[in-house]
Write a protein that holds these residues in place. Structure first.
Motif, PDB file in Angstrom:
ATOM      1  N   LEU A   1      -6.468  -0.178 -16.728  1.00 42.90           N
ATOM      2  CA  LEU A   1      -6.038   0.600 -15.572  1.00 42.90           C
ATOM      3  C   LEU A   1      -6.582  -0.075 -14.321  1.00 42.90           C
ATOM      4  N   HIS A   2      -5.715  -0.291 -13.332  1.00 44.38           N
ATOM      5  CA  HIS A   2      -6.090  -0.943 -12.069  1.00 44.38           C
ATOM      6  C   HIS A   2      -6.079   0.100 -10.957  1.00 44.38           C
ATOM      7  N   ASP A   3      -7.252   0.494 -10.484  1.00 42.93           N
ATOM      8  CA  ASP A   3      -7.390   1.500  -9.428  1.00 42.93           C
ATOM      9  C   ASP A   3      -7.770   0.777  -8.139  1.00 42.93           C
ATOM     10  N   THR A   4      -6.832   0.717  -7.196  1.00 51.14           N
ATOM     11  CA  THR A   4      -7.032  -0.047  -5.964  1.00 51.14           C
ATOM     12  C   THR A   4      -7.005   0.876  -4.762  1.00 51.14           C
ATOM     13  N   LEU A   5      -8.139   0.974  -4.064  1.00 49.95           N
ATOM     14  CA  LEU A   5      -8.226   1.786  -2.847  1.00 49.95           C
ATOM     15  C   LEU A   5      -8.074   0.945  -1.583  1.00 49.95           C
ATOM     16  N   SER A   6      -8.178  -0.374  -1.688  1.00 46.48           N
ATOM     17  CA  SER A   6      -8.172  -1.251  -0.513  1.00 46.48           C
ATOM     18  C   SER A   6      -6.857  -2.018  -0.392  1.00 46.48           C
ATOM     19  N   GLY A   7      -6.720  -2.748   0.704  1.00 48.38           N
ATOM     20  CA  GLY A   7      -5.583  -3.637   0.911  1.00 48.38           C
ATOM     21  C   GLY A   7      -4.354  -2.952   1.462  1.00 48.38           C
ATOM     22  N   LYS A   8      -3.254  -3.733   1.511  1.00 47.94           N
ATOM     23  CA  LYS A   8      -2.002  -3.253   2.085  1.00 47.94           C
ATOM     24  C   LYS A   8      -1.255  -2.306   1.148  1.00 47.94           C
ATOM     25  N   ASN A   9      -1.459  -2.447  -0.153  1.00 53.63           N
ATOM     26  CA  ASN A   9      -0.732  -1.648  -1.135  1.00 53.63           C
ATOM     27  C   ASN A   9      -1.681  -0.913  -2.065  1.00 53.63           C
ATOM     28  N   PRO A  10      -2.468   0.020  -1.574  1.00 57.26           N
ATOM     29  CA  PRO A  10      -3.405   0.721  -2.470  1.00 57.26           C
ATOM     30  C   PRO A  10      -2.648   1.591  -3.479  1.00 57.26           C
ATOM     31  N   THR A  11      -3.233   1.734  -4.660  1.00 58.17           N
ATOM     32  CA  THR A  11      -2.641   2.594  -5.689  1.00 58.17           C
ATOM     33  C   THR A  11      -3.370   3.930  -5.759  1.00 58.17           C
ATOM     34  N   ALA A  12      -4.422   4.071  -4.977  1.00 58.12           N
ATOM     35  CA  ALA A  12      -5.200   5.310  -4.901  1.00 58.12           C
ATOM     36  C   ALA A  12      -5.419   5.634  -3.427  1.00 58.12           C
ATOM     37  N   ILE A  13      -4.983   6.835  -3.028  1.00 56.60           N
ATOM     38  CA  ILE A  13      -5.032   7.235  -1.618  1.00 56.60           C
ATOM     39  C   ILE A  13      -5.798   8.545  -1.480  1.00 56.60           C
ATOM     40  N   PRO A  14      -6.875   8.583  -0.652  1.00 61.52           N
ATOM     41  CA  PRO A  14      -7.536   9.871  -0.399  1.00 61.52           C
ATOM     42  C   PRO A  14      -6.572  10.830   0.289  1.00 61.52           C
ATOM     43  N   ILE A  15      -6.423  12.033  -0.268  1.00 59.01           N
ATOM     44  CA  ILE A  15      -5.503  13.020   0.320  1.00 59.01           C
ATOM     45  C   ILE A  15      -6.241  14.200   0.938  1.00 59.01           C
TER      46      ILE A  15
ATOM     47  N   ALA B   1      -5.169  10.853  -4.722  1.00 60.48           N
ATOM     48  CA  ALA B   1      -3.932  10.778  -5.508  1.00 60.48           C
ATOM     49  C   ALA B   1      -3.778   9.348  -6.000  1.00 60.48           C
ATOM     50  N   ILE B   2      -3.345   9.196  -7.266  1.00 57.12           N
ATOM     51  CA  ILE B   2      -3.221   7.849  -7.819  1.00 57.12           C
ATOM     52  C   ILE B   2      -1.854   7.601  -8.449  1.00 57.12           C
ATOM     53  N   ASP B   3      -1.452   6.355  -8.393  1.00 63.30           N
ATOM     54  CA  ASP B   3      -0.316   5.809  -9.135  1.00 63.30           C
ATOM     55  C   ASP B   3      -0.749   4.403  -9.545  1.00 63.30           C
ATOM     56  N   ASP B   4      -1.645   4.341 -10.521  1.00 66.31           N
ATOM     57  CA  ASP B   4      -2.280   3.094 -10.940  1.00 66.31           C
ATOM     58  C   ASP B   4      -1.491   2.425 -12.063  1.00 66.31           C
ATOM     59  N   PRO B   5      -1.302   1.094 -11.973  1.00 74.62           N
ATOM     60  CA  PRO B   5      -0.632   0.399 -13.066  1.00 74.62           C
ATOM     61  C   PRO B   5      -1.528   0.298 -14.302  1.00 74.62           C
ATOM     62  N   LEU B   6      -0.877   0.355 -15.469  1.00 70.78           N
ATOM     63  CA  LEU B   6      -1.541   0.121 -16.751  1.00 70.78           C
ATOM     64  C   LEU B   6      -0.988  -1.191 -17.294  1.00 70.78           C
TER      65      LEU B   6
END
Length: 188
Positions: free
Chosen positions: A45-59, A80-85
């Motif tokens: 599971l790739h959980d990315t909070l940084s960069g231009k295309n984060p997959t995890a966003i604080p709501i 909220a997450i939409d992390d790739p597997l």
């Protein structure tokens, strides 16, 4: 005088004549004996909070002056997450599905703990269109930990089991992480 007694008599009579089915359940029946299977899955599971295309966003974030400025997910933050597997630890390896849902930062001490509400959906192979439901505490500062599988959809309908999680990579500055998931699930 007799007119005033008619209404109570009608009401009393109607109580005895109305057929009521007020049960909130139906008759319990023997569930067919399904052959249960145990399935083992392995993915990252790739959980990315940084960069231009984060997959995890604080709501939602706490309105507090006590939160540490260097903490990527301070206590009380909902993400909220939409992390790739993926099949391997590289983001470029084969995509097998996604983790969609949210997690809440739920610890006030230095050991970051999340509570996760996540649907692990699979979009390839034998389990395409199926998913596992995870609802569990996740003490992310521990290298090895366990999450509960509490249900599923499709081929994982009525699933139960656990996920052994290993932190493959964690950036404590920005919160990005790659997590290895070893899943053991029992299902019909």
């Amino acid at each position: 005088m007799e007119k005033t007694l008619i209404l109570p008599k009608i009401l009393l009579l109607s109580i005895f004549t109305i057929s009521v089915n007020s049960e909130y359940y139906s008759k319990t029946q023997q569930f067919s004996r399904l052959q249960e299977k145990t399935t083992h899955l392995h993915f990252y599971l790739h959980d990315t909070l940084s960069g231009k295309n984060p997959t995890a966003i604080p709501i939602a974030s706490p309105n507090s002056t006590n939160s540490k400025k260097d903490d990527p997910v301070p206590f009380g933050t909902l993400v909220a997450i939409d992390d790739p597997l993926t099949q391997g630890p590289e983001l470029t390896s084969k995509l097998v599905g996604n983790a969609r849902g949210m997690y809440l930062s739920s610890s006030q001490d230095k050991f970051l703990t999340l509570v996760m509400y996540v649907d692990l959906g699979f979009n390839t192979g034998k389990f395409k269109g199926s998913s596992l439901s995870v609802f569990s505490r996740n003490p992310i500062t521990e290298k090895h930990r366990e999450l509960a599988v509490v249900g599923g959809r499709g081929r994982f309908r009525m699933a139960r089991g656990f996920i052994e999680v290993n932190t493959y990579y964690l950036n404590t500055t920005n919160g990005d992480a790659i997590l290895e998931y070893n899943v053991t699930v029992v299902h019909p």
